[in-house]
Design an enzyme around this catalytic site. Sequence first.
Site, PDB file in Angstrom:
ATOM      1  N   ASP A  41       0.831  -1.201   0.000  1.00 20.76           N
ATOM      2  CA  ASP A  41       0.000   0.000   0.000  1.00 20.76           C
ATOM      3  C   ASP A  41       0.868   1.254   0.000  1.00 20.76           C
ATOM      4  O   ASP A  41       1.931   1.279   0.628  1.00 20.76           O
ATOM      5  CB  ASP A  41      -0.895  -0.015   1.248  1.00 20.76           C
ATOM      6  N   HIS A  58       3.720   3.464  -8.907  1.00 23.13           N
ATOM      7  CA  HIS A  58       3.524   2.046  -9.213  1.00 23.13           C
ATOM      8  C   HIS A  58       4.798   1.437  -9.789  1.00 23.13           C
ATOM      9  O   HIS A  58       5.147   0.289  -9.484  1.00 23.13           O
ATOM     10  CB  HIS A  58       2.362   1.885 -10.188  1.00 23.13           C
ATOM     11  N   LEU A 152      11.027 -20.920  -3.964  1.00 19.18           N
ATOM     12  CA  LEU A 152      10.078 -19.996  -3.367  1.00 19.18           C
ATOM     13  C   LEU A 152       8.802 -20.051  -4.182  1.00 19.18           C
ATOM     14  O   LEU A 152       8.851 -20.065  -5.412  1.00 19.18           O
ATOM     15  CB  LEU A 152      10.629 -18.563  -3.378  1.00 19.18           C
TER      16      LEU A 152
END
Length: 266
Positions: A41, A58, A152
């Site tokens: 956020d 972004h 991962l």
Amino acid sequence: MAGDSETVTLLDAGQAEGAQAAGAGPAPDKSMPGHVAIIMDGNGRWAARRGLPRVEGHRRGVEAVRRAVRSAIDLRIPYLTIYSFSSENWRRPAAEVADLMGLLKLFVRRDLADLHANGVRVRIIGEREGLPGDIAGLLREAEERTARNTRLTLVVAFNYGGRQEILRAVQKLAEAVAEGRLAPAAIDVAAITAALDTDGIPDPDLVIRTSGEQRVSNFLTWQTAYSEFVFVPDFWPDFDHATFLAAIGEYQNRDRRFGGLSARAG
């Protein structure tokens, strides 16, 4: 999500922060979280404070994604989930949504090979139906190309909402009952869990939210019932290895009881 003109890769993104944060990391004698989920956020506010367009926030957020993935690999955390685009994000201005879709395309095209080379498996959760064909194809490509990797698992929540996920699971189970394939009494916690998008993925041990906000925002509503939450003031583009380590250190100081007695009580 996307790349830009800078050439930071997973191979080097976390190294400088890791060296800089030496001595500030998790305690070696305490358990590491097996699954960390992050609500990313603050991209827009990061850009606004610098007089930059939101899309630049972004873009810088993508660099933070690369750092987080590198940190998870370095710390040997098996699962990392990122909240990349919520089902509510479609309400944003059309130009911003278009920018976000463009960044996603660039990220997959530029970073997928690097993720694959580093043994990262990509798993997408969220509603696929109704997505633009090119976006759906890229998500499918990312999953298929990395399906055999084990270092991962990077879970990308895209077009995702926790309530919507539960609704889809309930509808799936109701259909099975209506068709006689499932008895109502057989619907238990395990059955609902298996019907969710995250089937086969362990629940998050730790959820990190950036930007100082302290809410869940429809993220992993079912799965976070016993997760520990750490809220950090940094905007997502500023999230680095040191911030990751500090959040894990706070997690390790928590007493996770899961409804039982404290282990510290002896």
